[in-house]
Design an enzyme around this catalytic site. Sequence first.
Site, PDB file in Angstrom:
ATOM      1  N   THR A   1      -1.762 -24.772  10.043  1.00  0.00           N
ATOM      2  CA  THR A   1      -2.651 -23.558   9.902  1.00  0.00           C
ATOM      3  C   THR A   1      -2.568 -22.660  10.829  1.00  0.00           C
ATOM      4  OG1 THR A   1      -4.670 -24.511  10.138  1.00  0.00           O
ATOM      5  CG2 THR A   1      -3.738 -24.452   8.111  1.00  0.00           C
TER       6      THR A   1
ATOM      7  N   GLN B   1       0.717  -1.235  -0.072  1.00  0.00           N
ATOM      8  CA  GLN B   1       0.159  -0.092  -0.100  1.00  0.00           C
ATOM      9  C   GLN B   1       0.906   1.332   0.041  1.00  0.00           C
ATOM     10  OE1 GLN B   1      -3.179  -0.179  -0.272  1.00  0.00           O
ATOM     11  NE2 GLN B   1      -3.876   1.830  -0.224  1.00  0.00           N
TER      12      GLN B   1
ATOM     13  N   GLU C   1       3.276 -25.574   8.253  1.00  0.00           N
ATOM     14  CA  GLU C   1       3.484 -26.142   9.753  1.00  0.00           C
ATOM     15  C   GLU C   1       2.414 -26.185  10.797  1.00  0.00           C
ATOM     16  OE1 GLU C   1       7.586 -26.291  11.214  1.00  0.00           O
ATOM     17  OE2 GLU C   1       8.309 -26.045   9.065  1.00  0.00           O
TER      18      GLU C   1
END
Length: 382
Positions: free
Chosen positions: A366, A337, A364
């Site tokens: 979620t 941004q 590894e």
Amino acid sequence: MNFAPTEEQQMVRDMVKKFAETEIKPIAAELDKTHRHPEEICRKLGEMGIMGVAVAEEYGGAGMDNVAYVMAMIEISKACASCGVIVSVNNSLYGFPVKTYGTEEQKHKFLTPVASGQVEGCYALTEASAGSDAASLKCRAELKGDKYIVNGTKTFITNGNVANYCVLAATTDPAAGYKGVINLIVDLKNTNGFKVGKVEEKMGILASGTAELVFEDAEVPAANLLGKPGQGFKQMMEGLNAGRIGIGAQACGIGRAAMEDAINYSKERVQFGKPINTFQAIQFKLAEMATELDAAELLLLRAAWMEDHKLDHEKESAMCKYYASDVAMRAAIEGVQIFGGYGYIKEYPAERHMRDAKICQIYEGTNEIQRVVIARKLLGLR
Ligand code: CAA
């Protein structure tokens, strides 16, 4: 409380920072574009002891601690997130189970070449239908004489297409659930019945290979079993407790890269007659990134310190992994941004940081699974 690194930790951080800035960062965009495995970087990091930071010197490692490991990981991942995950898998997902549960013979044979950085290792757990529900894995290992006969396919295996050795999670008895899980060390270059399957096209971390590993009546010596039958799932979970610290460090590095690039750009970019860093809209974004990244790094260092002091760090490693990766993702999005239109094109690294950060929220375990792990510990449910 002492927040200062030891002389040794500082030395590792300085050495890796210098190497990452001079030898990794300049080729990071090329690696991302060509998806090339950074062979030469891996070998040099190996010579520096960084492929086995917390592995004893007698097994080819640097004999340092996990705090030094995460400091090195941050610097590498800041320069190139793909290099970061390759280093993390060698150190944690492969290195941890072999150094922790391996026999002397297994360690000399299978840990030394990986920890000294001569070749890569990988860890094969995930399957098409066993992701978050790791205990539901189907890859079968049947003991016949002095060999396990392995059948099954592993998916999304980091380093899978380049690794020489693999710690493979399989089941000897699907009806036994997690109690049937074992870990076998597989010599991938010398195992009949093994082949690398599909190599995935991904969104980010493009210079690290992610591959299917296919086992069809593959013969693995029974002597390559880690520990005892029945211990495999626990070994796997403890390995992930260590691995999540590596991914937390990778995320901190990506987040720092996103922030530093945004700071530098905001000094140069002039709009309305002044550099955009004079506007509060930009300053506030940078202030939030810096604060959140510091908080993530403190969680990370605490988890690494706890691992070094042999304290239960299951909750703390889940905390640092999910928080650092969420923070890295926010920093990368805000970085894009701040770069505006330039953030959306490939000429600048901002978009790469955003693509690279995303996977840290997924692999590894979620970030939803990390919250499960934390809540279960918090509530005494495990
Ligand atoms: N540490 C140590 N032991 C643990 C543990 C931990 N973190 N979590 C569970 N255990 C033990 C339990 O104590 C239990 O043993 P006992 O019966 O002897 O007490 C046993 O393991 C089974 O535990 P659960 O019943 O709690 O297991 P579960 O089936 O409910 O699963 C889970 C728990 C946390 C959801 C687990 O399946 C999990 O972590 N899933 C995510 C899998 C994952 O992280 N995959 C990542 C793949 S690797 C990767 O992504 C690499 C890459 O690309 C870079």
